[in-house]
Motif scaffolding. Structure first.
Motif, mmCIF file in Angstrom:
data_model
loop_
_atom_site.group_PDB
_atom_site.id
_atom_site.type_symbol
_atom_site.label_atom_id
_atom_site.label_comp_id
_atom_site.label_asym_id
_atom_site.label_seq_id
_atom_site.Cartn_x
_atom_site.Cartn_y
_atom_site.Cartn_z
ATOM 1 N N ARG A 459 4.933 17.556 -1.434
ATOM 2 C CA ARG A 459 4.314 17.232 -2.728
ATOM 3 C C ARG A 459 4.282 18.464 -3.633
ATOM 4 N NH1 ARG A 459 0.121 18.025 -5.554
ATOM 5 N NH2 ARG A 459 -0.806 19.392 -3.969
ATOM 6 N N ILE A 460 3.914 19.623 -3.068
ATOM 7 C CA ILE A 460 3.885 20.862 -3.852
ATOM 8 C C ILE A 460 5.281 21.181 -4.382
ATOM 9 C CG2 ILE A 460 3.504 23.360 -3.723
ATOM 10 C CD1 ILE A 460 1.329 22.794 -1.639
ATOM 11 N N TYR A 461 6.286 21.012 -3.525
ATOM 12 C CA TYR A 461 7.670 21.286 -3.937
ATOM 13 C C TYR A 461 8.072 20.393 -5.111
ATOM 14 C CZ TYR A 461 12.773 21.029 -3.815
ATOM 15 O OH TYR A 461 14.095 21.006 -4.173
ATOM 16 N N ARG A 462 7.694 19.129 -5.057
ATOM 17 C CA ARG A 462 8.123 18.182 -6.087
ATOM 18 C C ARG A 462 7.339 18.316 -7.391
ATOM 19 N NH1 ARG A 462 8.816 12.929 -2.030
ATOM 20 N NH2 ARG A 462 11.000 13.326 -1.499
ATOM 21 N N THR A 463 6.116 18.816 -7.309
ATOM 22 C CA THR A 463 5.270 18.864 -8.512
ATOM 23 C C THR A 463 5.074 20.273 -9.044
ATOM 24 O OG1 THR A 463 3.256 19.010 -7.147
ATOM 25 C CG2 THR A 463 4.012 16.808 -7.787
ATOM 26 N N TRP A 464 5.630 21.273 -8.363
ATOM 27 C CA TRP A 464 5.430 22.657 -8.811
ATOM 28 C C TRP A 464 6.068 22.849 -10.194
ATOM 29 C CZ3 TRP A 464 8.900 27.276 -8.258
ATOM 30 C CH2 TRP A 464 8.225 28.464 -8.583
ATOM 31 N N PRO A 465 5.307 23.322 -11.176
ATOM 32 C CA PRO A 465 5.849 23.435 -12.536
ATOM 33 C C PRO A 465 6.890 24.532 -12.700
ATOM 34 C CG PRO A 465 3.612 24.311 -12.429
ATOM 35 C CD PRO A 465 3.869 23.645 -11.114
ATOM 36 N N GLY A 466 7.037 25.401 -11.716
ATOM 37 C CA GLY A 466 7.989 26.503 -11.847
ATOM 38 C C GLY A 466 9.381 26.198 -11.342
ATOM 39 N N ARG A 467 9.678 24.944 -11.028
ATOM 40 C CA ARG A 467 10.991 24.601 -10.472
ATOM 41 C C ARG A 467 12.110 24.949 -11.451
ATOM 42 N NH1 ARG A 467 10.424 18.468 -8.375
ATOM 43 N NH2 ARG A 467 12.245 18.929 -7.086
ATOM 44 N N ASN A 468 13.224 25.430 -10.887
ATOM 45 C CA ASN A 468 14.392 25.736 -11.715
ATOM 46 C C ASN A 468 14.997 24.450 -12.281
ATOM 47 O OD1 ASN A 468 14.555 28.570 -11.626
ATOM 48 N ND2 ASN A 468 15.406 28.500 -9.558
ATOM 49 N N LEU A 469 15.655 24.593 -13.430
ATOM 50 C CA LEU A 469 16.261 23.444 -14.101
ATOM 51 C C LEU A 469 17.779 23.449 -13.997
ATOM 52 C CD1 LEU A 469 14.105 23.493 -17.359
ATOM 53 C CD2 LEU A 469 13.652 22.287 -15.214
ATOM 54 N N ASN A 470 18.314 24.159 -12.985
ATOM 55 C CA ASN A 470 19.761 24.307 -12.897
ATOM 56 C C ASN A 470 20.440 23.191 -12.107
ATOM 57 O OD1 ASN A 470 18.459 25.358 -10.593
ATOM 58 N ND2 ASN A 470 20.333 26.427 -9.981
ATOM 59 N N ILE A 471 19.721 22.123 -11.804
ATOM 60 C CA ILE A 471 20.364 20.962 -11.206
ATOM 61 C C ILE A 471 20.094 19.765 -12.117
ATOM 62 C CG2 ILE A 471 20.115 21.858 -8.870
ATOM 63 C CD1 ILE A 471 17.862 19.923 -8.419
ATOM 64 N N THR A 472 20.947 18.763 -12.041
ATOM 65 C CA THR A 472 20.861 17.633 -12.968
ATOM 66 C C THR A 472 19.631 16.784 -12.679
ATOM 67 O OG1 THR A 472 22.125 16.165 -11.536
ATOM 68 C CG2 THR A 472 23.375 17.581 -13.046
ATOM 69 N N ASN A 473 19.185 16.075 -13.704
ATOM 70 C CA ASN A 473 18.043 15.178 -13.542
ATOM 71 C C ASN A 473 18.326 14.099 -12.504
ATOM 72 O OD1 ASN A 473 16.354 16.447 -15.332
ATOM 73 N ND2 ASN A 473 17.032 15.230 -17.100
ATOM 74 N N THR A 474 19.579 13.645 -12.456
ATOM 75 C CA THR A 474 19.943 12.603 -11.490
ATOM 76 C C THR A 474 19.736 13.097 -10.066
ATOM 77 O OG1 THR A 474 21.580 11.714 -13.028
ATOM 78 C CG2 THR A 474 21.784 11.078 -10.697
ATOM 79 N N MET A 475 20.214 14.317 -9.792
ATOM 80 C CA MET A 475 20.047 14.893 -8.458
ATOM 81 C C MET A 475 18.575 15.099 -8.136
ATOM 82 S SD MET A 475 23.126 17.703 -8.437
ATOM 83 C CE MET A 475 22.599 18.372 -6.874
ATOM 84 N N ARG A 476 17.811 15.564 -9.128
ATOM 85 C CA ARG A 476 16.395 15.817 -8.907
ATOM 86 C C ARG A 476 15.649 14.507 -8.638
ATOM 87 N NH1 ARG A 476 14.322 20.548 -7.689
ATOM 88 N NH2 ARG A 476 14.839 21.618 -9.609
ATOM 89 N N ILE A 477 15.958 13.472 -9.419
ATOM 90 C CA ILE A 477 15.309 12.177 -9.231
ATOM 91 C C ILE A 477 15.641 11.605 -7.860
ATOM 92 C CG2 ILE A 477 15.280 9.774 -10.023
ATOM 93 C CD1 ILE A 477 15.675 10.896 -12.888
ATOM 94 N N GLN A 478 16.913 11.751 -7.456
ATOM 95 C CA GLN A 478 17.331 11.247 -6.152
ATOM 96 C C GLN A 478 16.587 11.968 -5.031
ATOM 97 O OE1 GLN A 478 21.487 11.762 -5.370
ATOM 98 N NE2 GLN A 478 21.471 10.577 -3.475
ATOM 99 N N GLU A 479 16.470 13.298 -5.143
ATOM 100 C CA GLU A 479 15.775 14.076 -4.112
ATOM 101 C C GLU A 479 14.291 13.715 -4.076
ATOM 102 O OE1 GLU A 479 16.139 18.660 -2.883
ATOM 103 O OE2 GLU A 479 14.935 18.359 -4.697
#
Length: 658
Positions: A459-479
């Motif tokens: 949960r922390i990994y998915r909601t941490w506001p400091g996540r990098n934006l270098n992967i696509t939204n599609t990949m992030r949503i899938q993960e």
């Protein structure tokens, strides 16, 4: 009285007052410069290289002469003439002790270059330790605020001693652990409360250090606090004992011997003088005197020999977690943090670029990572000091997991490269590191059987506001839409099979989870976790051994994990049984497979047989063999086990089962 005479009298009075004050101030300034080593030497001492006397004789041209020596020392190092380069570096440190680069050059030369030219691991450790002592005991006394020296000292601990690039690294770790077992005494025992609660663990570790921090500074003050100290010292000296660091070392050995089932054997090998000191140590009337004297000696050893402050050690424990000072990463963390703190006190907007906060802070974060991955140590100090091969088991310490996240923003704000980049940017190194760290944490807690903790870290990994934006939204949503099991499976499909650190964490985490399942009586969970550990272990060695021709570096990576899974799992089970209370030991032993029972049986026998037989004789009840029946095949197992230990020793191959 004429005006001129009055002026002369007033001037005379002012001159006399100024002379008096200047004399007093000169004395104080002179004392301060001597205390803080702010003067350059003006005379050579016996044993100094001849260049020292020549440099002193050159007076104002000393700086030019030192530059020539420095260039020559670099040339000698490039030519592989390390000993000659060391002599020149020693001369430079004598002539210009404020030259930080030469301290680092000198220490690196000893720890990295000269050490690998020696023939034995004992000689190697001597040179590595010489490099450490040069920076810590000498360089930092002349340059207490120098960040470069702090950073390089931290690096030697973390990389040379704590890493695996040197094939004698296992011996370095054991020597350091033995040394600090003696300096501070054995750390708090890993009780269930300490293992479960970070607050309880920190309190226990602070309580371990507090008597040293609060100890008297002098023997006289120690006697004033506890008058029996005078009697203790008198008896020790009458027995030929020493009241210095050697006494601390002997007492640490005595305390380890006291809790050993082989005490009689160790005592039979002692000289008469040592037996007398043992008798003094066992005198209950001197218990308080021993506590006061040992605390005083340990405080002086830390301050005088190691240039370390017990109050600072406590403060770092409170901030970072239960630091076990027997570990290389503990010292790497101490010196990196101290270097940053000393730099912050002196950094201004004008000179801030002169302070390497970025790389020193990276040492802090790497040290915290290492303390999470291997911050809980199980080590046979007594066996090592008596010349017996001993395992050095450094397993993950979950209390440092949250430390990483709690200090991340603080470190990022000091970095010109990372400041204001965490969150909302394409890429930040700190963010990438923390994301990978969180992924490791999900796997670690899951394989320990701590599903709730794994879910929370995910949960922390998915909601941490400091996540990098270098992967696509599609990949992030899938993960982010994956279940916990799907997320775990995806991690192993794509990455990190080849990392020894990940392998250590995964295998030890799964084994700990399987043993905890035995405590709960869950045989199915035990099988699941144990099988995962076995499969990951096999996969790790498969990945390490395929591909190109195996290099020495790859061999050392493979050696970071015990290659025989039976040996690894059995040793971990014996260690686990050493922590389990008696009321649970029988349950775990009953449920464990025969292979694991064989590793635990002799330990349990040494720990419980005598007491159980005495109770059975006096009061009746079940005996040791009824509670812990001997598993089949113990004699062949003992032969196999001793053969394994002998092979490790003969091959000079120190294996860390983490």
């Amino acid at each position: 009285m004429s005006r001129d005479l009055r002026v002369q009298l007033i001037a005379g009075v002012i001159m006399i007052v100024a002379l008096v004050f200047s004399g007093a101030m000169a004395t104080q300034v002179s004392a301060s410069t001597g205390r803080n080593r702010l003067t350059y030497m003006d005379s050579a001492e016996e044993g100094d290289p001849p260049q020292v006397g020549l440099g002193i004789a050159m007076g104002a041209f000393r700086g030019l002469f030192v530059n020539m020596l420095w260039m020559r020392a670099n040339d000698l190092k490039e030519e592989g003439k390390y000993y000659e380069a060391m002599e020149l570096a020693r001369a430079i440190t004598r002539l210009q002790p404020r030259f930080n680069q030469v301290w680092v050059f000198h220490a690196w030369n000893m720890a990295y270059n000269i050490s690998v030219t020696t023939q034995t691991k004992e000689e190697r450790w001597q040179w590595v330790n010489n490099g450490i002592r040069l920076l810590r005991d000498e360089g930092l006394r002349y340059n207490p605020n120098d960040m470069l020296i702090h950073k390089e000292l931290s690096w030697i601990f973390l990389h040379k001693v704590g890493g695996y690039t040197d094939d004698a690294n296992g011996y370095y770790k054991r020597e350091l652990a033995a040394e600090w077992t003696e300096v501070l005494g054995a750390p708090p025992a890993p009780t269930p409360e300490i293992l479960r609660s970070k607050v309880a663990a920190v309190e226990a570790y602070v309580a371990w250090l507090r008597p040293i921090a609060d100890a008297p500074d002098t023997l006289e003050a120690a006697i004033e606090r506890t008058p029996e100290v005078a009697t203790l010292i008198e008896r020790l000296r009458a027995a030929g004992g020493r009241v210095d660091h050697k006494l601390v070392e002997f007492h640490s050995f005595y305390m380890a011997m006291e809790s050993s089932g082989r005490r009689g054997l160790y005592e039979s090998q002692m000289a008469d003088r040592e037996k007398t000191v043992v008798a003094i140590a066992a005198d209950p009337e001197l218990a308080e005197a021993w506590a006061t004297l040992l605390a005083h000696l340990r405080r002086r050893i830390l301050l005088d020999r190691y240039n370390m402050e017990p109050e600072r050690m406590i403060r770092y424990t409170q901030k970072y977690g239960p630091i076990d000072w027997r570990l290389p990463a503990a010292h790497a963390l101490y010196w990196a943090v101290r270097g940053v703190e000393q730099g912050l006190d002196r950094a201004t907007q004008a000179n801030r670029k002169d302070w390497d906060f970025v790389n020193t802070d990276r040492m802090i974060i790497q040290s915290v990572q290492e303390l999470y991955r291997s911050g809980e140590l199980y080590y046979g100090y007594l066996e090592f000091r008596t010349g017996t091969y001993t395992m050095w088991d450094a397993v993950p310490n979950v209390h440092f997991f949250e430390t990483y996240g709690s200090i991340l923003q603080e470190l990022a704000m000091r970095s010109w490269a990372e400041k204001n980049r965490i969150g909302g940017t394409a890429f930040s190194f700190y963010s990438a590191g923390y994301e990978n760290f969180l992924k490791d944490g999900v796997r670690f807690f899951y394989r320990r059987g701590q599903r709730a903790e794994a879910e929370e870290v995910l949960r922390i990994y998915r909601t941490w506001p400091g996540r990098n934006l270098n992967i696509t939204n599609t990949m992030r949503i899938q993960e982010d839409s994956m279940t916990l099991e799907e997320f775990i499976a995806g991690q192993y499909d794509t990455q990190r099979w080849s990392s020894p650190y990940v392998a250590q964490a995964e295998v030890s985490g799964a084994l700990q989870g399987s043993f905890s399942a035995l405590l709960a009586g869950d045989g199915e969970m035990f099988e699941s976790q144990f099988n995962f550990a076995s499969q990951f272990h096999a996969k790790y060695f498969e990945v390490q051994s395929v591909g190109e021709v195996t290099t020495g570096q790859e061999n050392r990576r493979m050696e970071q994990l015990e290659p025989d899974f039976r040996f690894l799992a059995g040793s971990a089970f014996a260690r686990f049984m050493s922590m389990v209370d008696f009321q649970y030991a029988e349950r775990v032993y009953d449920l464990a497979p025969q292979d694991l029972k064989q590793f635990a049986y002799d330990f349990l026998q040494g720990r419980y047989r005598e007491g159980l037989e005495q109770v059975t004789t006096e009061l009746g009840g079940r005996g040791f063999e009824e509670i812990f029946p001997e598993p089949p095949g113990m004699e062949p197992f003992r032969v196999w086990y001793m053969t394994k230990l002998a092979q490790r020793s003969e091959e000079g191959r120190d294996v860390e089962a983490r």
